[in-house]
Design an enzyme around this catalytic site. Structure first.
Site, mmCIF file in Angstrom:
data_model
loop_
_atom_site.group_PDB
_atom_site.id
_atom_site.type_symbol
_atom_site.label_atom_id
_atom_site.label_comp_id
_atom_site.label_asym_id
_atom_site.label_seq_id
_atom_site.Cartn_x
_atom_site.Cartn_y
_atom_site.Cartn_z
ATOM 1 N N ARG A 145 63.866 120.886 45.967
ATOM 2 C CA ARG A 145 64.818 120.250 45.047
ATOM 3 C C ARG A 145 66.203 120.870 45.195
ATOM 4 O O ARG A 145 66.338 122.102 45.191
ATOM 5 C CB ARG A 145 64.294 120.528 43.640
ATOM 6 C CG ARG A 145 64.943 119.832 42.548
ATOM 7 C CD ARG A 145 64.280 120.319 41.251
ATOM 8 N NE ARG A 145 64.620 119.433 40.186
ATOM 9 C CZ ARG A 145 65.850 119.306 39.727
ATOM 10 N NH1 ARG A 145 66.823 120.029 40.203
ATOM 11 N NH2 ARG A 145 66.100 118.450 38.762
ATOM 12 N N HIS A 190 64.530 111.002 33.989
ATOM 13 C CA HIS A 190 63.325 110.995 34.816
ATOM 14 C C HIS A 190 62.229 111.810 34.163
ATOM 15 O O HIS A 190 62.477 112.581 33.232
ATOM 16 C CB HIS A 190 63.612 111.450 36.251
ATOM 17 C CG HIS A 190 64.204 112.815 36.367
ATOM 18 N ND1 HIS A 190 65.519 113.090 36.086
ATOM 19 C CD2 HIS A 190 63.649 113.997 36.727
ATOM 20 C CE1 HIS A 190 65.765 114.367 36.286
ATOM 21 N NE2 HIS A 190 64.644 114.949 36.663
ATOM 22 N N HIS A 233 64.087 113.417 30.772
ATOM 23 C CA HIS A 233 65.297 114.252 30.702
ATOM 24 C C HIS A 233 66.283 113.844 31.788
ATOM 25 O O HIS A 233 65.915 113.187 32.765
ATOM 26 C CB HIS A 233 64.955 115.736 30.877
ATOM 27 C CG HIS A 233 64.386 116.059 32.240
ATOM 28 N ND1 HIS A 233 63.105 115.717 32.607
ATOM 29 C CD2 HIS A 233 64.947 116.680 33.317
ATOM 30 C CE1 HIS A 233 62.883 116.116 33.846
ATOM 31 N NE2 HIS A 233 63.988 116.692 34.308
ATOM 32 N N ASP A 280 68.906 116.122 34.275
ATOM 33 C CA ASP A 280 68.866 117.526 34.676
ATOM 34 C C ASP A 280 69.975 118.341 34.025
ATOM 35 O O ASP A 280 71.166 118.015 34.156
ATOM 36 C CB ASP A 280 68.967 117.638 36.207
ATOM 37 C CG ASP A 280 67.692 117.141 36.880
ATOM 38 O OD1 ASP A 280 66.604 117.343 36.302
ATOM 39 O OD2 ASP A 280 67.797 116.531 37.968
HETATM 40 C C1 SIN Z 1 62.323 117.264 38.079
HETATM 41 O O1 SIN Z 1 62.424 117.071 36.874
HETATM 42 O O2 SIN Z 1 63.301 117.438 38.781
HETATM 43 C C2 SIN Z 1 60.951 117.263 38.737
HETATM 44 C C3 SIN Z 1 60.595 115.896 39.172
HETATM 45 C C4 SIN Z 1 59.232 115.862 39.811
HETATM 46 O O3 SIN Z 1 58.625 116.914 40.056
HETATM 47 O O4 SIN Z 1 58.761 114.752 40.060
#
Ligand code: SIN
Length: 288
Positions: free
Chosen positions: A273, A258, A100, A102
């Site tokens: 995050r 990612h 995806h 974000d």
């Molecule tokens: C995310 O999608 O931001 C999470 C990425 C992760 O936990 O590695």
């Protein structure tokens, strides 16, 4: 005279760079980090020891901070989401465990996201990234021309009324709102967007949030979308980021996908995050 030093090493052939830092992130070092993000799309910084407020301050140097919808932020740190899974949570669905970009269903999806490692498994729990500029550029001229003129619809599917089925166990360590009717609202974005800084074209669809092409049904859209999802994550367009405590990853959310690999049952993983506000995606070809 500054004592700060920076060393940048490409991580894979298509995208990603490891960055070793020593000393403070002064203006010169920050400019080099910012340039590395444009050059490599994903950067993995080593040598930072950040308190939560320092992570937010660093995020602000990239632009205004934006907050993730439908996800609870940390008590006392309203700009940070704690991405967490604990050792006792086994066989549960985790945050980000599918390709995806974000929150692509927002009118202005984030330009970048930052993820800072607090606790990491001894092995597993890596994050994969894919280069959507390389994926676009590898398509045939005819396919690129077709996609340049298309828009796709995006919605907050996991948070909406059709969301995650009750039969699937989800991690309880990250509080996500479900069944929110407003998350079903579809937003149109160009399938190919222009990067405002580099001028390069990138594919902008993903399997979590894209619902269909604008003006087509989901069934009509599915074959071509499925082709694009598989094409975009060909190994040649990806890199793999292995975490150590105090690592910081920053990715350009406008031109990458990612995937958080959920292969560390029995171990704790905790990352902080944050996100940087983005712009409304600009189409490759102006719309009438
Ligand atoms: C995310 O999608 O931001 C999470 C990425 C992760 O936990 O590695």
């Amino acid at each position: 005279m500054t004592s700060a030093r920076i060393e940048i090493r490409p991580m894979a052939g298509s995208l990603g760079a490891d960055i070793d830092l020593a000393g403070p992130v002064d203006d010169g070092i920050f400019a080099a980090i910012r340039q590395a993000l444009d050059d490599h799309l994903v950067i993995h910084l080593h040598g930072l020891d950040l308190a939560p407020e320092e992570l937010v301050a660093l995020t602000r140097r990239f632009g205004p901070v934006s907050r993730a919808p439908y996800i609870r932020h940390m008590d006392g740190h309203p700009d940070i989401v704690a991405v967490k899974k604990t050792a006792d949570e086994r066989k549960v669905s985790t945050f980000g465990n599918a390709w995806h970009s974000d929150f692509s269903f927002l009118d202005q999806p984030p330009m970048a996201s930052l993820l800072y490692a607090c606790e990491v498994p001894s092995h597993g729990g890596d994050t994969l990234f894919a280069n959507m500029v390389a994926a676009y550029e590898a398509l045939s001229e005819g396919m690129r021309r077709l996609l340049d003129g298309l828009d796709a619809m995006h919605a907050g599917k996991p948070y909406g009324t059709g969301g995650v089925p009750g039969t699937i166990a989800v991690s309880r360590s990250i509080a996500i709102e479900r069944n929110r009717p407003e998350a079903d609202r579809e937003v149109a974005h160009p399938v190919v967007r222009i990067h405002p800084d580099t001028g390069r074209k990138a594919l902008f669809v993903n399997p979590i949030y894209t619902t269909r092409f604008a003006g087509m049904t989901a069934e009509e859209s599915e074959p071509l979308l499925d082709f694009l999802y598989a094409h975009a994550v060909r190994p040649e367009f990806t890199c793999r980021l292995r975490w150590r405590v105090h690592d910081l990853a920053i990715w350009d959310n406008r031109c990458t996908l990612h995937y958080a690999v959920n292969d560390y049952d029995g171990q704790d993983r905790l990352l902080y995050r944050t996100m940087v506000q983005g712009e409304r995606p600009v189409p490759a070809v102006p719309r009438a």
